[in-house]
Write a protein that holds these residues in place. Sequence first.
Motif, mmCIF file in Angstrom:
data_model
loop_
_atom_site.group_PDB
_atom_site.id
_atom_site.type_symbol
_atom_site.label_atom_id
_atom_site.label_comp_id
_atom_site.label_asym_id
_atom_site.label_seq_id
_atom_site.Cartn_x
_atom_site.Cartn_y
_atom_site.Cartn_z
ATOM 1 N N VAL A 186 0.839 -1.203 0.000
ATOM 2 C CA VAL A 186 0.000 0.000 0.000
ATOM 3 C C VAL A 186 0.871 1.248 0.000
ATOM 4 C CG1 VAL A 186 -1.707 1.315 1.309
ATOM 5 C CG2 VAL A 186 -1.940 -1.170 1.106
ATOM 6 N N GLU A 187 1.926 1.251 0.826
ATOM 7 C CA GLU A 187 2.830 2.411 0.898
ATOM 8 C C GLU A 187 3.458 2.701 -0.471
ATOM 9 O OE1 GLU A 187 3.261 4.297 3.513
ATOM 10 O OE2 GLU A 187 3.258 3.141 5.383
ATOM 11 N N LEU A 188 3.898 1.657 -1.161
ATOM 12 C CA LEU A 188 4.522 1.853 -2.471
ATOM 13 C C LEU A 188 3.518 2.369 -3.495
ATOM 14 C CD1 LEU A 188 6.935 -1.209 -2.863
ATOM 15 C CD2 LEU A 188 7.504 1.148 -2.288
ATOM 16 N N ALA A 189 2.300 1.887 -3.396
ATOM 17 C CA ALA A 189 1.265 2.388 -4.314
ATOM 18 C C ALA A 189 1.045 3.876 -4.112
ATOM 19 C CB ALA A 189 -0.034 1.615 -4.099
ATOM 20 N N TRP A 190 1.111 4.325 -2.878
ATOM 21 C CA TRP A 190 0.953 5.757 -2.589
ATOM 22 C C TRP A 190 2.184 6.558 -3.012
ATOM 23 C CZ3 TRP A 190 -1.117 4.664 3.021
ATOM 24 C CH2 TRP A 190 -2.485 4.353 2.947
ATOM 25 N N ALA A 191 3.384 5.985 -2.814
ATOM 26 C CA ALA A 191 4.627 6.726 -3.101
ATOM 27 C C ALA A 191 4.886 6.876 -4.596
ATOM 28 C CB ALA A 191 5.809 6.011 -2.434
ATOM 29 N N GLN A 192 4.394 5.935 -5.401
ATOM 30 C CA GLN A 192 4.580 5.951 -6.857
ATOM 31 C C GLN A 192 6.049 6.162 -7.253
ATOM 32 O OE1 GLN A 192 1.793 8.985 -8.196
ATOM 33 N NE2 GLN A 192 0.113 7.519 -8.276
ATOM 34 N N PRO A 193 6.921 5.224 -6.892
ATOM 35 C CA PRO A 193 8.346 5.380 -7.215
ATOM 36 C C PRO A 193 8.596 5.260 -8.720
ATOM 37 C CG PRO A 193 7.915 3.192 -6.349
ATOM 38 C CD PRO A 193 6.638 3.961 -6.190
ATOM 39 N N SER A 194 9.751 5.770 -9.158
ATOM 40 C CA SER A 194 10.134 5.715 -10.562
ATOM 41 C C SER A 194 10.619 4.309 -10.926
ATOM 42 C CB SER A 194 11.247 6.727 -10.848
ATOM 43 O OG SER A 194 11.851 6.487 -12.096
ATOM 44 N N LEU A 195 9.942 3.656 -11.857
ATOM 45 C CA LEU A 195 10.347 2.311 -12.272
ATOM 46 C C LEU A 195 11.707 2.332 -12.962
ATOM 47 C CD1 LEU A 195 6.951 0.862 -13.611
ATOM 48 C CD2 LEU A 195 8.022 0.519 -11.364
ATOM 49 N N ALA A 196 11.981 3.389 -13.702
ATOM 50 C CA ALA A 196 13.283 3.506 -14.376
ATOM 51 C C ALA A 196 14.410 3.620 -13.353
ATOM 52 C CB ALA A 196 13.278 4.725 -15.298
ATOM 53 N N ALA A 197 14.186 4.410 -12.303
ATOM 54 C CA ALA A 197 15.205 4.567 -11.259
ATOM 55 C C ALA A 197 15.422 3.256 -10.506
ATOM 56 C CB ALA A 197 14.794 5.676 -10.293
ATOM 57 N N ILE A 198 14.337 2.509 -10.293
ATOM 58 C CA ILE A 198 14.460 1.211 -9.634
ATOM 59 C C ILE A 198 15.319 0.273 -10.484
ATOM 60 C CG2 ILE A 198 13.189 -0.877 -8.955
ATOM 61 C CD1 ILE A 198 10.875 0.953 -8.133
ATOM 62 N N GLY A 199 15.067 0.253 -11.783
ATOM 63 C CA GLY A 199 15.850 -0.584 -12.687
ATOM 64 C C GLY A 199 17.327 -0.220 -12.665
ATOM 65 N N THR A 200 17.632 1.074 -12.654
ATOM 66 C CA THR A 200 19.025 1.519 -12.588
ATOM 67 C C THR A 200 19.657 1.129 -11.265
ATOM 68 O OG1 THR A 200 18.506 3.405 -14.020
ATOM 69 C CG2 THR A 200 20.551 3.525 -12.735
ATOM 70 N N GLY A 201 18.905 1.245 -10.166
ATOM 71 C CA GLY A 201 19.425 0.922 -8.843
ATOM 72 C C GLY A 201 19.752 -0.541 -8.664
ATOM 73 N N LEU A 202 19.137 -1.405 -9.463
ATOM 74 C CA LEU A 202 19.404 -2.842 -9.365
ATOM 75 C C LEU A 202 20.744 -3.226 -9.982
ATOM 76 C CD1 LEU A 202 15.839 -4.237 -10.144
ATOM 77 C CD2 LEU A 202 17.025 -4.306 -7.944
ATOM 78 N N LEU A 203 21.382 -2.278 -10.698
ATOM 79 C CA LEU A 203 22.690 -2.533 -11.296
ATOM 80 C C LEU A 203 23.780 -2.035 -10.351
ATOM 81 C CD1 LEU A 203 21.925 -1.332 -14.948
ATOM 82 C CD2 LEU A 203 21.895 -3.678 -14.056
ATOM 83 N N PRO A 204 24.770 -2.870 -10.018
ATOM 84 C CA PRO A 204 25.833 -2.469 -9.070
ATOM 85 C C PRO A 204 26.620 -1.270 -9.577
ATOM 86 C CG PRO A 204 25.852 -4.847 -9.431
ATOM 87 C CD PRO A 204 24.918 -4.265 -10.456
ATOM 88 N N SER A 205 27.013 -0.397 -8.652
ATOM 89 C CA SER A 205 27.796 0.793 -8.982
ATOM 90 C C SER A 205 29.143 0.747 -8.250
ATOM 91 C CB SER A 205 27.029 2.053 -8.563
ATOM 92 O OG SER A 205 27.863 3.187 -8.572
ATOM 93 N N PRO A 206 30.257 1.110 -8.924
ATOM 94 C CA PRO A 206 31.574 1.133 -8.253
ATOM 95 C C PRO A 206 31.604 2.076 -7.055
ATOM 96 C CG PRO A 206 31.809 1.337 -10.635
ATOM 97 C CD PRO A 206 30.351 1.478 -10.345
ATOM 98 N N GLN A 207 30.727 3.077 -7.044
ATOM 99 C CA GLN A 207 30.711 4.051 -5.949
ATOM 100 C C GLN A 207 30.398 3.395 -4.607
ATOM 101 O OE1 GLN A 207 27.786 7.123 -6.424
ATOM 102 N NE2 GLN A 207 28.552 8.359 -4.722
ATOM 103 N N ILE A 208 29.721 2.267 -4.632
ATOM 104 C CA ILE A 208 29.377 1.580 -3.391
ATOM 105 C C ILE A 208 30.630 1.197 -2.620
ATOM 106 C CG2 ILE A 208 28.286 -0.503 -2.422
ATOM 107 C CD1 ILE A 208 26.349 -0.442 -4.799
ATOM 108 N N VAL A 209 31.680 0.809 -3.334
ATOM 109 C CA VAL A 209 32.930 0.395 -2.693
ATOM 110 C C VAL A 209 33.843 1.586 -2.433
ATOM 111 C CG1 VAL A 209 34.986 -1.059 -2.931
ATOM 112 C CG2 VAL A 209 32.772 -1.887 -3.741
ATOM 113 N N THR A 210 33.822 2.576 -3.303
ATOM 114 C CA THR A 210 34.761 3.697 -3.186
ATOM 115 C C THR A 210 34.294 4.765 -2.193
ATOM 116 O OG1 THR A 210 33.719 4.802 -5.088
ATOM 117 C CG2 THR A 210 35.603 3.355 -5.527
ATOM 118 N N ASP A 211 33.002 4.855 -1.946
ATOM 119 C CA ASP A 211 32.473 5.845 -1.015
ATOM 120 C C ASP A 211 32.370 5.201 0.372
ATOM 121 O OD1 ASP A 211 30.844 7.465 0.605
ATOM 122 O OD2 ASP A 211 29.710 8.225 -1.096
#
Length: 440
Positions: A186-211
């Motif tokens: 229900v919370e997610l239905a109300w928040a209406q997150p960006s599906l494109a941003a979710i897809g990008t977030g599922l891909l690992p980023s080198p910044q996770i290790v360097t930051d």
Amino acid sequence: MRASGGSTAINAASLPGAFRSVAVPGAAGFWRKLGAFAGPGYLVAVGYMDPGNWATGLAGGSAFGYSLLSVILLSNLMAMLLQSLAAKLGIVTGMDLAQACRARYSLVPRLGLWLLCELAIIACDLAEVIGTAVALKLLFGLPLVAGIAVTALDVLLILMLQRRGFRQLEAFIVALLIVIALCFAVELAWAQPSLAAIGTGLLPSPQIVTDPTMLYVAIGILGATVMPHNLYLHSSIVQTRAFERSERGKREAVRLATIDSTVALGLALFVNAAILILAASAFHGSGQTRVAEIGDAYALLAPTLGIGLASTLFAVALLASGQNSTITGTLAGQIVMEGFLDLRLPHWLRRMITRGLAIVPAALVAGLYGDGGVARLLVLSQVVLSLQLPFAVVPLVRFTGDRELMGRFANGRTLRIAALAITGVVITLNGVLVVQMVLG
């Protein structure tokens, strides 16, 4: 059974009160057998969506948006494989992971493993205490210190459920999991997150290790997702099923238990991802990048989403999460103590010891530093869990790859490589964290 360093075979049943207490119909079809096996995976999944996950998910989502979704995904995939190995160990050998350590290791290493596992259980219980107390404060206005004290009464709930039978315990757990999942849907239905941003977030980023800051939260997510005591728990509770003890029966049991835990951890993946996505959509997207405390998230959700019920559903899910985790943490504590030490204490006494060790630091921090100190303690507890994780994973991978112990069920080449790769990732990430903490 021969043991490394010399030890004896394990004759006692794991969780003797519930051992082989759930019948599996021998002549039934696949779906009826799967229904009989369904349950242990959901008890395990509870540990993957406890209040510690909320702290790390909120911190990661509000500060870094969707970037750490890849960590949640990879952590859950790792968890699925590790839990399947834990279930296989219990089904094939008739021992839980703690009993296997007692049988295969000499005194000094197994005592060290026991102490580390107890530390992980205390850290997990600390998260449950804090999460439940925060939920009581948000829903009923109970002061934080008083809420922490009230959590001592959880032992009564656990004793009542255990007396009603293991199947009833599993049904209670599943019911609370459904409540949590529905609240976040229900919370997610109300928040209406960006599906494109979710897809990008599922891909690992080198910044996770360097930051360093992102890495700290990422390892907290790893610690909150892959729970070391869950490996001990799963290897025990799969033995509540009365399956055929032949090679064919064990092979079928391993397959059904793996399906059970994989489906249940899929639900955990949804909840964990939903927490981070909700924080990223509601807070990071609106410039509120420092929402790391559960209380702040509760206060900001309703005005940010424009729906008054949003905060209430959030707190209800948190309370359900804390209660669920309390039950499975108790079972894990019993399994670990009995398995490593062959020491059997009354369930209420074991529970009160563990909960007392969690209540004291939580109450002191709450009294001295308030909500902010409790939030930092919650994230720290998840990092402690992550640091302990290699000491549970290494024995598990070693035992399930041992042909002397597992026979034809020993891990094959592909599975062995995957398990070793996961072990390497866990140890490497924890090593990086320790170095960064030492260097400040």
